[in-house]
Design a protein around this motif. Structure first.
Motif, mmCIF file in Angstrom:
data_model
loop_
_atom_site.group_PDB
_atom_site.id
_atom_site.type_symbol
_atom_site.label_atom_id
_atom_site.label_comp_id
_atom_site.label_asym_id
_atom_site.label_seq_id
_atom_site.Cartn_x
_atom_site.Cartn_y
_atom_site.Cartn_z
ATOM 1 N N ARG A 60 -14.989 -7.424 1.264
ATOM 2 C CA ARG A 60 -15.278 -7.353 2.694
ATOM 3 C C ARG A 60 -15.012 -8.699 3.349
ATOM 4 N N ARG A 61 -14.324 -8.647 4.492
ATOM 5 C CA ARG A 61 -14.018 -9.859 5.247
ATOM 6 C C ARG A 61 -14.214 -9.576 6.719
ATOM 7 N N SER A 62 -14.359 -10.639 7.497
ATOM 8 C CA SER A 62 -14.562 -10.449 8.926
ATOM 9 C C SER A 62 -13.253 -10.021 9.593
ATOM 10 N N SER A 93 -11.085 -13.043 10.622
ATOM 11 C CA SER A 93 -10.355 -13.695 9.534
ATOM 12 C C SER A 93 -9.148 -12.867 9.111
ATOM 13 N N GLU A 94 -9.279 -11.558 9.152
ATOM 14 C CA GLU A 94 -8.127 -10.717 8.818
ATOM 15 C C GLU A 94 -7.037 -10.842 9.881
ATOM 16 N N ASP A 154 -5.296 -14.143 9.199
ATOM 17 C CA ASP A 154 -4.398 -14.059 8.038
ATOM 18 C C ASP A 154 -3.118 -13.313 8.395
#
Length: 268
Positions: free
Chosen positions: A41-43, A46-47, A50
């Protein structure tokens, strides 16, 4: 759809179109997709960051999606002014339906070509065929007979389908698998973000400078955009990956997306 509108009416066209979504939903429900390991899981932010890094670290990606944006602006004139010209000078809805049918058949033909055509440097022909896509605009200046314009629409949509297929193949082959969805999201956003503005602006501009002049200006815009992008070395030099090759990213240079480096993902 255009032929249905011209023959049995617009209501039936909408009804059949609606039913086609139900058929599509049934096919999607029947799909069985293997379940893999869940991604960490990522915010959301942040995705996004990226994905943007994956885009700007590859000059060929950034140059291409900017070109798509300009192309969509230029071709938007056909969708705005084409129905107007068809109504005034070509026989109305029936004429526009025939032109739309020509475009649809062109999409099928373009897909058939794209299945077989595997150029070594795909982005070069991808943008060269887009030079042909401007023909539908030129055939409205002044309007040629309906069947000729329909043939132009056939060529335009064929070119778009071929170009999109070559482009999507490069995305699949040269972008890390875990980043493809984010890069594609930026691709669609940038490619389409200005098209609604084009739809809104083409009408007033054509009233100010003339319909034919607007069509010629949009043709020139599309020709210039799809020519200039080929001046970018990374666009010209990006190569197709042999379908038997499966390689993983190697080192920092691969992460930067240099088209001369080994592929970053399996080919399609």
């Amino acid at each position: 759809s255009g032929l249905i509108v011209a023959t049995i009416g617009a209501g039936w066209a909408f009804a059949i179109d609606g039913a086609s979504f139900l058929v599509s939903a049934a096919f999607l429900m029947a799909m069985r997709i293997p379940v893999g390991e869940p991604a960490p899981r990522r915010s959301f932010v942040s995705e996004l960051a990226d994905g943007w890094h994956e885009v700007v670290s590859r000059s060929w990606v950034l140059a291409c999606i900017l070109t798509f944006s300009i192309s969509n602006v230029s071709l938007g004139a056909f969708q705005v002014l084409g129905p107007l010209i068809a109504n005034r000078e070509m026989g109305g809805a029936a004429a526009w339906g025939i032109i739309g049918a020509g475009a649809s058949i062109g999409g099928v033909a373009g897909g058939a070509v794209a299945l077989r055509w595997k150029p070594e440097r795909p982005l070069i022909p991808a943008f060269l065929v887009m030079l042909l896509a401007q023909i539908e605009l030129l055939l409205l200046v002044p309007p040629f007979p309906v069947l000729i314009v329909a043939m132009g629409a056939f060529v335009t949509i064929s070119a778009i389908v071929i170009s999109n297929t070559l482009w999507d193949t490069m995305i699949q082959q040269h972008i890390p698998r875990e980043a493809i969805s984010r890069v594609s999201s930026y691709d669609w956003m940038v490619s389409l973000v200005f098209q609604p503005l084009a739809f809104a602006a083409v009408g007033p501009i054509s009233e100010e400078i003339g319909v034919q002049e607007t069509l010629l200006a949009c043709t020139a815009l599309g020709l210039v955009a799809n020519s200039v992008v080929l001046l970018v070395p990374s666009v010209r030099n990006l190569r197709r990956v042999d379908e038997s090759v499966v390689q993983e990213p190697i080192g920092a240079a691969a992460a930067a997306g240099d088209p001369t480096d080994p592929p970053l993902a399996t080919s399609i």
